[in-house]
Scaffold this motif. Structure first.
Motif, PDB file in Angstrom:
ATOM      1  N   PHE A   1     -20.474   4.118  36.483  1.00  0.00           N
ATOM      2  CA  PHE A   1     -19.286   3.331  36.798  1.00  0.00           C
ATOM      3  C   PHE A   1     -17.980   4.073  36.574  1.00  0.00           C
ATOM      4  O   PHE A   1     -16.938   3.640  37.032  1.00  0.00           O
ATOM      5  CB  PHE A   1     -19.283   2.036  35.975  1.00  0.00           C
ATOM      6  CG  PHE A   1     -20.548   1.259  36.145  1.00  0.00           C
ATOM      7  CD1 PHE A   1     -20.813   0.578  37.314  1.00  0.00           C
ATOM      8  CD2 PHE A   1     -21.496   1.248  35.144  1.00  0.00           C
ATOM      9  CE1 PHE A   1     -21.995  -0.121  37.491  1.00  0.00           C
ATOM     10  CE2 PHE A   1     -22.685   0.550  35.304  1.00  0.00           C
ATOM     11  CZ  PHE A   1     -22.937  -0.132  36.474  1.00  0.00           C
ATOM     12  N   GLY A   2     -18.015   5.154  35.816  1.00  0.00           N
ATOM     13  CA  GLY A   2     -16.782   5.869  35.511  1.00  0.00           C
ATOM     14  C   GLY A   2     -17.011   6.896  34.423  1.00  0.00           C
ATOM     15  O   GLY A   2     -18.096   7.457  34.293  1.00  0.00           O
ATOM     16  N   THR A   3     -15.975   7.102  33.623  1.00  0.00           N
ATOM     17  CA  THR A   3     -16.051   8.090  32.548  1.00  0.00           C
ATOM     18  C   THR A   3     -15.544   7.465  31.260  1.00  0.00           C
ATOM     19  O   THR A   3     -14.550   6.736  31.261  1.00  0.00           O
ATOM     20  CB  THR A   3     -15.199   9.334  32.896  1.00  0.00           C
ATOM     21  OG1 THR A   3     -15.590   9.800  34.186  1.00  0.00           O
ATOM     22  CG2 THR A   3     -15.411  10.441  31.885  1.00  0.00           C
ATOM     23  N   VAL A   4     -16.230   7.758  30.159  1.00  0.00           N
ATOM     24  CA  VAL A   4     -15.882   7.220  28.847  1.00  0.00           C
ATOM     25  C   VAL A   4     -15.226   8.324  28.026  1.00  0.00           C
ATOM     26  O   VAL A   4     -15.724   9.443  27.976  1.00  0.00           O
ATOM     27  CB  VAL A   4     -17.141   6.690  28.117  1.00  0.00           C
ATOM     28  CG1 VAL A   4     -16.781   6.100  26.768  1.00  0.00           C
ATOM     29  CG2 VAL A   4     -17.866   5.667  28.987  1.00  0.00           C
ATOM     30  N   PHE A   5     -14.095   7.978  27.382  1.00  0.00           N
ATOM     31  CA  PHE A   5     -13.335   8.928  26.590  1.00  0.00           C
ATOM     32  C   PHE A   5     -13.050   8.378  25.199  1.00  0.00           C
ATOM     33  O   PHE A   5     -12.917   7.163  25.030  1.00  0.00           O
ATOM     34  CB  PHE A   5     -11.958   9.193  27.226  1.00  0.00           C
ATOM     35  CG  PHE A   5     -12.004   9.873  28.547  1.00  0.00           C
ATOM     36  CD1 PHE A   5     -11.926  11.259  28.638  1.00  0.00           C
ATOM     37  CD2 PHE A   5     -12.086   9.144  29.722  1.00  0.00           C
ATOM     38  CE1 PHE A   5     -11.942  11.891  29.862  1.00  0.00           C
ATOM     39  CE2 PHE A   5     -12.109   9.771  30.954  1.00  0.00           C
ATOM     40  CZ  PHE A   5     -12.034  11.146  31.032  1.00  0.00           C
ATOM     41  N   GLU A   6     -12.915   9.286  24.245  1.00  0.00           N
ATOM     42  CA  GLU A   6     -12.272   8.916  22.989  1.00  0.00           C
ATOM     43  C   GLU A   6     -10.803   8.738  23.323  1.00  0.00           C
ATOM     44  O   GLU A   6     -10.286   9.386  24.244  1.00  0.00           O
ATOM     45  CB  GLU A   6     -12.414  10.037  21.961  1.00  0.00           C
ATOM     46  CG  GLU A   6     -13.806  10.240  21.450  1.00  0.00           C
ATOM     47  CD  GLU A   6     -13.899  11.398  20.448  1.00  0.00           C
ATOM     48  OE1 GLU A   6     -12.946  12.204  20.362  1.00  0.00           O
ATOM     49  OE2 GLU A   6     -14.929  11.478  19.787  1.00  0.00           O
ATOM     50  N   ALA A   7     -10.117   7.877  22.583  1.00  0.00           N
ATOM     51  CA  ALA A   7      -8.688   7.682  22.814  1.00  0.00           C
ATOM     52  C   ALA A   7      -8.047   7.189  21.521  1.00  0.00           C
ATOM     53  O   ALA A   7      -8.741   6.828  20.568  1.00  0.00           O
ATOM     54  CB  ALA A   7      -8.456   6.674  23.938  1.00  0.00           C
ATOM     55  N   THR A   8      -6.739   7.182  21.517  1.00  0.00           N
ATOM     56  CA  THR A   8      -5.987   6.661  20.389  1.00  0.00           C
ATOM     57  C   THR A   8      -5.058   5.574  20.879  1.00  0.00           C
ATOM     58  O   THR A   8      -4.354   5.754  21.881  1.00  0.00           O
ATOM     59  CB  THR A   8      -5.146   7.782  19.723  1.00  0.00           C
ATOM     60  OG1 THR A   8      -6.038   8.817  19.307  1.00  0.00           O
ATOM     61  CG2 THR A   8      -4.388   7.262  18.520  1.00  0.00           C
ATOM     62  N   ASP A   9      -5.085   4.435  20.205  1.00  0.00           N
ATOM     63  CA  ASP A   9      -4.132   3.360  20.469  1.00  0.00           C
ATOM     64  C   ASP A   9      -2.826   3.792  19.811  1.00  0.00           C
ATOM     65  O   ASP A   9      -2.727   3.812  18.581  1.00  0.00           O
ATOM     66  CB  ASP A   9      -4.647   2.057  19.888  1.00  0.00           C
ATOM     67  CG  ASP A   9      -3.717   0.877  20.129  1.00  0.00           C
ATOM     68  OD1 ASP A   9      -2.504   1.089  20.321  1.00  0.00           O
ATOM     69  OD2 ASP A   9      -4.212  -0.258  20.097  1.00  0.00           O
ATOM     70  N   THR A  10      -1.832   4.168  20.618  1.00  0.00           N
ATOM     71  CA  THR A  10      -0.586   4.691  20.052  1.00  0.00           C
ATOM     72  C   THR A  10       0.210   3.621  19.320  1.00  0.00           C
ATOM     73  O   THR A  10       1.059   3.950  18.494  1.00  0.00           O
ATOM     74  CB  THR A  10       0.289   5.347  21.135  1.00  0.00           C
ATOM     75  OG1 THR A  10       0.587   4.372  22.145  1.00  0.00           O
ATOM     76  CG2 THR A  10      -0.417   6.541  21.755  1.00  0.00           C
ATOM     77  N   GLY A  11      -0.082   2.349  19.585  1.00  0.00           N
ATOM     78  CA  GLY A  11       0.599   1.270  18.875  1.00  0.00           C
ATOM     79  C   GLY A  11       0.125   1.131  17.438  1.00  0.00           C
ATOM     80  O   GLY A  11       0.919   0.944  16.520  1.00  0.00           O
ATOM     81  N   SER A  12      -1.187   1.252  17.239  1.00  0.00           N
ATOM     82  CA  SER A  12      -1.755   1.065  15.901  1.00  0.00           C
ATOM     83  C   SER A  12      -2.201   2.382  15.249  1.00  0.00           C
ATOM     84  O   SER A  12      -2.440   2.418  14.055  1.00  0.00           O
ATOM     85  CB  SER A  12      -2.971   0.134  15.983  1.00  0.00           C
ATOM     86  OG  SER A  12      -4.031   0.781  16.681  1.00  0.00           O
ATOM     87  N   GLY A  13      -2.354   3.423  16.065  1.00  0.00           N
ATOM     88  CA  GLY A  13      -2.859   4.692  15.546  1.00  0.00           C
ATOM     89  C   GLY A  13      -4.370   4.720  15.405  1.00  0.00           C
ATOM     90  O   GLY A  13      -4.937   5.715  14.963  1.00  0.00           O
ATOM     91  N   GLU A  14      -5.049   3.639  15.782  1.00  0.00           N
ATOM     92  CA  GLU A  14      -6.508   3.555  15.638  1.00  0.00           C
ATOM     93  C   GLU A  14      -7.230   4.291  16.758  1.00  0.00           C
ATOM     94  O   GLU A  14      -6.762   4.330  17.897  1.00  0.00           O
ATOM     95  CB  GLU A  14      -6.960   2.091  15.660  1.00  0.00           C
ATOM     96  CG  GLU A  14      -6.527   1.301  14.460  1.00  0.00           C
ATOM     97  CD  GLU A  14      -7.035  -0.135  14.501  1.00  0.00           C
ATOM     98  OE1 GLU A  14      -7.947  -0.431  15.301  1.00  0.00           O
ATOM     99  OE2 GLU A  14      -6.527  -0.946  13.730  1.00  0.00           O
ATOM    100  N   GLY A  15      -8.404   4.825  16.420  1.00  0.00           N
ATOM    101  CA  GLY A  15      -9.266   5.415  17.425  1.00  0.00           C
ATOM    102  C   GLY A  15      -9.956   4.321  18.218  1.00  0.00           C
ATOM    103  O   GLY A  15     -10.395   3.314  17.654  1.00  0.00           O
ATOM    104  N   VAL A  16     -10.013   4.478  19.525  1.00  0.00           N
ATOM    105  CA  VAL A  16     -10.678   3.528  20.415  1.00  0.00           C
ATOM    106  C   VAL A  16     -11.504   4.318  21.422  1.00  0.00           C
ATOM    107  O   VAL A  16     -11.483   5.544  21.441  1.00  0.00           O
ATOM    108  CB  VAL A  16      -9.662   2.618  21.161  1.00  0.00           C
ATOM    109  CG1 VAL A  16      -8.911   1.722  20.190  1.00  0.00           C
ATOM    110  CG2 VAL A  16      -8.692   3.447  22.000  1.00  0.00           C
ATOM    111  N   VAL A  17     -12.225   3.597  22.253  1.00  0.00           N
ATOM    112  CA  VAL A  17     -12.973   4.186  23.354  1.00  0.00           C
ATOM    113  C   VAL A  17     -12.431   3.565  24.632  1.00  0.00           C
ATOM    114  O   VAL A  17     -12.221   2.351  24.694  1.00  0.00           O
ATOM    115  CB  VAL A  17     -14.486   3.898  23.208  1.00  0.00           C
ATOM    116  CG1 VAL A  17     -15.252   4.371  24.422  1.00  0.00           C
ATOM    117  CG2 VAL A  17     -15.022   4.544  21.943  1.00  0.00           C
TER     118      VAL A  17
END
Length: 143
Positions: free
Chosen positions: A33-49
Motif C-alpha cells: 500500500f505504500g512505505t512505512v517510515f520512522e518519524a518525529t512528531d515535531t509538536g511533541s518530540g515523540e517518535g512515531v511511525v
C-alpha cells in the motif's frame, strides 16, 4: 521541505515534513500500500511511525474513504502491544497514517522465529488475539 515540495521524488527522504508536523526519518519497509517510515512528531518530540500511501491509491477517493473508516475502527483498539492510530490525513497527492511507535518485534517476526524453533502457537493464543481485535457483535449489526 514538505511532501508537496518533494512530490517529484518517488519516495520521500529523511528530513521531509508531512502534515506540517511529522519529520520523516529512516524507511522501515515497503508494503503493498505504500512505505512505512520512522518519524518525529515535531509538536511533541515523540517518535512515531508514518505510512505514506502510494500515489495511485491516494488518488482513489473510494479507497481513501474505506481506509479512513478502517483506521477509525482500528483507533478504538487499546492494548499495550498494538500501535495506536494518532492521525490520518492527506498532503498534496499523498494520504498518510500516523501511529505510535512500538519497540520490539512484529507479530510476523515472532511467528517466523517460533516456526524456525519448531514451536507453534496454540489455537487458543491465536483465538484470543483475534477476539481482542475483532469488532464486537454490536459493530457487526451496524455494518
Amino acid at each position: 521541505m514538505s511532501i508537496s515540495q518533494a512530490s517529484a521524488q518517488s519516495t520521500p527522504t529523511a528530513g521531509t515534513t508531512v502534515g506540517d508536523r511529522y519529520q520523516v526519518g529512516r524507511e522501515i519497509r515497503a508494503t503493498p500500500f505504500g512505505t512505512v517510515f520512522e518519524a518525529t512528531d515535531t509538536g511533541s518530540g515523540e517518535g512515531v511511525v508514518i505510512h505514506l500511501l502510494h500515489k495511485e491509491l491516494s488518488a482513489k477517493p473510494e479507497y481513501v474513504e474505506a481506509l479512513t473508516q478502517a483506521v477509525g475502527k482500528a483507533a478504538q483498539v487499546d492494548h499495550k502491544n498494538v500501535a495506536c492510530i494518532q492521525d490520518v490525513g492527506t498532503e498534496g497527492a499523498i494520504a498518510y497514517i500516523v501511529s505510535s511507535a512500538l519497540e520490539g518485534q512484529s507479530l510476523g517476526e515472532i511467528l517466523r522465529r517460533k516456526q524456525a524453533e519448531g514451536a507453534a502457537f496454540s489455537s487458543k493464543q491465536v483465538s484470543n488475539c483475534l477476539l481482542y481485535t475483532s469488532p464486537s457483535p454490536r459493530d457487526k449489526r451496524q455494518s
